[in-house]
Design an enzyme around this catalytic site. Structure first.
Site, PDB file in Angstrom:
ATOM      1  N   GLY A   1       0.813  -1.206   0.000  1.00  0.00           N
ATOM      2  CA  GLY A   1       0.000   0.000   0.000  1.00  0.00           C
ATOM      3  C   GLY A   1       0.845   1.254   0.000  1.00  0.00           C
ATOM      4  N   SER A   2       0.380   2.251   0.743  1.00  0.00           N
ATOM      5  CA  SER A   2       0.979   3.578   0.650  1.00  0.00           C
ATOM      6  C   SER A   2       2.386   3.660   1.220  1.00  0.00           C
ATOM      7  CB  SER A   2       0.088   4.605   1.360  1.00  0.00           C
ATOM      8  OG  SER A   2      -1.149   4.731   0.665  1.00  0.00           O
ATOM      9  N   VAL A   3       2.807   2.680   2.045  1.00  0.00           N
ATOM     10  CA  VAL A   3       4.186   2.729   2.522  1.00  0.00           C
ATOM     11  C   VAL A   3       5.160   2.562   1.362  1.00  0.00           C
ATOM     12  CG1 VAL A   3       3.671   1.982   4.884  1.00  0.00           C
ATOM     13  CG2 VAL A   3       4.075   0.272   3.097  1.00  0.00           C
ATOM     14  N   HIS A   4       4.663   2.039   0.241  1.00  0.00           N
ATOM     15  CA  HIS A   4       5.500   1.866  -0.944  1.00  0.00           C
ATOM     16  C   HIS A   4       5.782   3.217  -1.617  1.00  0.00           C
ATOM     17  CE1 HIS A   4       6.182   1.073  -5.286  1.00  0.00           C
ATOM     18  NE2 HIS A   4       6.822  -0.017  -4.860  1.00  0.00           N
ATOM     19  N   LYS A   5       5.000   4.258  -1.302  1.00  0.00           N
ATOM     20  CA  LYS A   5       5.158   5.550  -1.966  1.00  0.00           C
ATOM     21  C   LYS A   5       6.521   6.167  -1.688  1.00  0.00           C
ATOM     22  CE  LYS A   5       0.206   6.538  -1.975  1.00  0.00           C
ATOM     23  NZ  LYS A   5      -0.907   7.341  -1.428  1.00  0.00           N
TER      24      LYS A   5
END
Length: 762
Positions: free
Chosen positions: A480-484
């Protein structure tokens, strides 16, 4: 007057008077003119030709054929003596005829003297054929025939009487005086063989036999001795295994997480147990095993003489069992794996079997190193009641080689607190799975790695298999957004954006027919990069991904450690999965930059953030600090893999941008802020897939580092809640874990404050 002879008188021709022609004379002699039954006809020589002057008659046969010699006479002749027959005893009148049949060897009395009659006759007269010794004189005459006393031997004529077999006379010696009896040369016994030759042959044979026996003895004593000796000793050898102590697993300070201690095992010999029910009742309270189970184990089954009743029994309790002196019950040295912390790092350490074979976790991964090498004692023992070591017999002891010990990078105190915090935060969820990782950003050491649910490694049989998994390495999710943070770091490094970049961001964006929305819509306003991270803008991140392109994005994903196992040291670590650029669909351009269509583990994502904290250098996370041999020698683990991913300037710029997540009003990570410390991190909401199928609920995550100005530690928390709402758990959990870590290692608070971020620049 001379005694009257019983023989009929002979006429001038040498024939008997009164002989009956054509009849049978006295004594059964053949009639004149008829040949004897076994000899040639009368008047013929042995060659079959008639002889001149032959006159048939039995008297000729008596005159020229000696009687057969008895065994006694032959013995006397061999002894060189010749006895004279006693006078007054007449010889056998029929002996000459028998001698004719026996060979016809007779010698005429050359001097006209008649031989004295034998003084006596033996009871049995046996005719022994005479033998001519090979060295006798060729002119030696055969012995004279025995004659009856008072009778004058008939004169020899040139022509034998009719009816008598023809014989060959021995030539008369003319060199001896007439009237003297010839001196007979003693007859020597025939030579059966040469004595010396027999002696030599016998000696050779005996020596050959002794030589063969000697050679065989030498072979047995010198060549075959080890084989025969070994075969004999092998039947008397007993062997006792000397188990090698299993190496311990320790934390970074040397505190034991798992170790082996001496114990006892209790066994039964079913063939010797007298009353198994009563015996089971006595053992049950000491072993903590039901009576029925113990009685079943002691049940006799054929010739089985050994059954375990309990393993790893305390020494004190084993002594109590020995004091009972129960028939067929015994104890022996054993080893038990002790886990002092119970569930402390249980998902990492794992457990062993009763035989101390590693089955889970690090116990299984490093089983060969921890096990060591068992020793043995081999000795000669007696049989039966003497089944004990024979003094002075064969005995060889191979000392056991203890296993090596593992020193982990785990900090026991920090591990305990992280597990407690994770368990407490997840207590409000049902059926959830959580994972937490604490890394040293500079070295890559894993200081804590917790999973929930967990189990007690001392009693693993009471847990479920899913409880024993290490979620940090086996829990694969869409991050999810931790990949951003990876997308923004790649964009900064590639110059696609700068820390001051800003542009208008719409509320939604469509890729491949799929619409992506923001949870904090910008309403088309200009939004800074810090604002995009603070509000976790999907639309702004997708636009950065478009500028970056799939190839460069995938390249940075790999540099940050995604798509392959970290090699931390845990068995069965998942590798995750990256979607190749040639397999991207239209929607992939929207999902991949924001952390979907990407499979990763919590440990992989924690290592990626540690790269940002370490000035852009990736350091492989690892659990093994060093190996301590049985001799105390310490061997550091191999140096971790490192590689440069971002420049220090871009890594520092990214850390600053990530501080907006915990400081900007309304940011997604405000709950993760730690008082007194600058925190840089990112929240995330992802999905979980099992065997390619999406699971219900969502995966909430938060990964951060502190202090942000000079990060030392990275903490990652992931929680999958099948009912949703995982994000509400992870931020508070991160705050507690990071706060304890900073205090535990006495990290001074941050001196300055986080910068003021302009989210909507003009």
């Amino acid at each position: 007057m001379p005694p009257r002879s019983d023989e009929p008188r002979r006429d001038a021709t040498g024939s008997r008077r009164g002989a009956v022609r054509g009849g049978t004379a006295r004594g059964g002699e053949p009639r004149t003119g008829e040949p004897p039954a076994t000899g040639p006809r009368t008047g013929e020589s042995r060659t079959g030709e008639p002889r001149a002057g032959d006159v048939g008659g039995i008297s000729d046969a008596r005159a020229y054929t000696p009687r057969g010699r008895t065994i006694r006479e032959s013995s006397e002749e061999r002894g060189g003596q010749r006895r004279t027959p006693r006078a007054g005893r007449s010889g056998d009148p029929f002996r000459p005829a028998l001698q004719v049949l026996d060979g016809g060897r007779a010698v005429a009395n050359r001097a006209g003297r008649r031989e004295a009659a034998p003084t006596r006759r033996t009871g049995v007269i046996r005719t022994v054929p005479p033998r001519a010794a090979p060295d006798d004189d060729e002119f030696a005459e055969p012995p004279a025939p025995r004659r009856r006393p008072g009778r004058t031997p008939p004169r020899r004529t040139d022509t034998p009487g009719r009816g008598a077999p023809r014989r060959t006379e021995a030539p008369r010696r003319t060199d001896r005086p007439a009237g003297r009896r010839p001196v007979r040369k003693p007859r020597r016994p025939p030579k059966l063989a040469e004595p010396r030759r027999r002696l030599r042959l016998g000696t050779v044979l005996v020596l050959a036999v002794f030589a063969v026996i000697g050679i065989r003895l030498v072979v047995l004593q010198a060549v075959d001795t080890p084989a025969y000796a070994g075969g004999g000793v092998g039947n008397r050898l007993s062997r006792i295994d000397l188990p090698a102590p299993r190496g311990s697993i320790e934390d970074r300070t040397g505190a034991p997480l798992a170790r082996s201690i001496e114990a006892r095992y209790v066994f039964a010999d079913p063939t010797m147990v007298k009353d198994r029910t009563e015996t089971a009742k006595l053992l049950s309270p000491l072993l903590g095993v039901p009576v029925s189970e113990l009685a079943e184990k002691m049940k006799r089954q054929g010739e089985l003489q050994f059954r375990y009743l309990a393993r790893g029994v305390d020494i004190a309790r084993a002594k109590q069992i020995e004091a009972l002196d129960l028939a067929g019950i015994g104890t022996h040295r054993d080893e038990r794996r002790e886990v002092p912390g119970g569930d402390l790092a249980a998902n990492l350490v794992g457990f062993t079997s009763l035989d101390l074979d590693g089955l889970e976790g690090l116990e299984a991964r490093y089983d060969d190193l921890l096990r060591g090498q068992d020793g043995r004692w081999v000795y000669e023992a007696g049989a039966g009641d003497l089944n004990a070591a024979i003094p002075g017999g064969y005995s060889q002891t191979t000392a056991p080689k203890p296993g090596s010990s593992l020193v982990l990078t785990i900090d026991r105190d920090l591990q305990f607190q992280v597990q407690q915090i994770l368990s407490r935060q997840m207590a409000q969820t049902r059926g959830a799975i959580g994972a937490a990782v604490v890394l040293d950003a500079k070295t890559g050491d894993v200081l804590a790695q917790a999973s929930n649910p967990t189990y007690n490694a001392a009693t693993p049989e009471q847990s479920r298999p899913t409880d024993r998994e290490d979620a940090a390495t086996s829990f694969v999710v869409d991050p999810g957004s931790v990949h951003k943070a990876i997308t923004y770091g790649a964009a900064l490094q590639e110059g696609v954006i700068t820390p001051d970049s800003a542009w208008p961001v719409a509320n939604t964006v469509t890729r491949g027919g799929v619409t992506f929305r923001d949870t904090h819509p910008a309403e088309g306003k200009k939004l800074s990069v810090a604002g995009m991270l603070a509000y976790s803008s999907n639309v702004g991140t997708i636009e950065i991904g478009d500028r970056l392109g799939p190839d460069r994005l995938i390249d940075y994903q790999k540099r940050f450690g995604l798509g392959q196992p970290t090699g931390e040291g845990m068995p069965g670590e998942a590798s995750g999965r990256l979607l190749p650029a040639d397999q991207w669909s239209g929607s992939s351009y929207g999902s991949v930059p924001i952390g979907h269509s990407v499979d990763a583990t919590p440990l992989q994502m924690a290592a990626a953030y540690a790269t940002i904290a370490n000035d852009g250098t990736y350091v492989q996370p690892h659990l093994i600090k060093e190996v301590v041999g049985a001799d105390g020698k310490r061997t550091p683990s191999a140096a971790p893999v490192t590689r440069s991913v971002l420049s220090p300037q871009n890594a520092a710029a990214l850390r600053t941008l990530l501080e907006a997540v915990t400081t900007v009003d309304g940011a997604t990570g405000r709950a993760a802020a730690v008082p007194g410390y600058r925190i840089a991190g990112k929240t995330g909401t992802g999905l979980r897939y099992v065997d390619g199928k999406q699971q219900p609920g969502e995966v909430g995550s938060f990964i951060g580092m502190a202090p942000a100005e000079a990060p030392r530690y990275v903490v990652a928390v992931f929680v999958w809640n099948p009912e949703g709402g995982g994000g509400a758990v992870v931020a508070p959990a991160f705050r507690e874990m990071m706060g304890f870590t900073l205090r535990h290692y006495r990290v001074p608070p941050s001196r300055g404050k986080s910068p003021n971020f302009e989210v909507f620049p003009r």
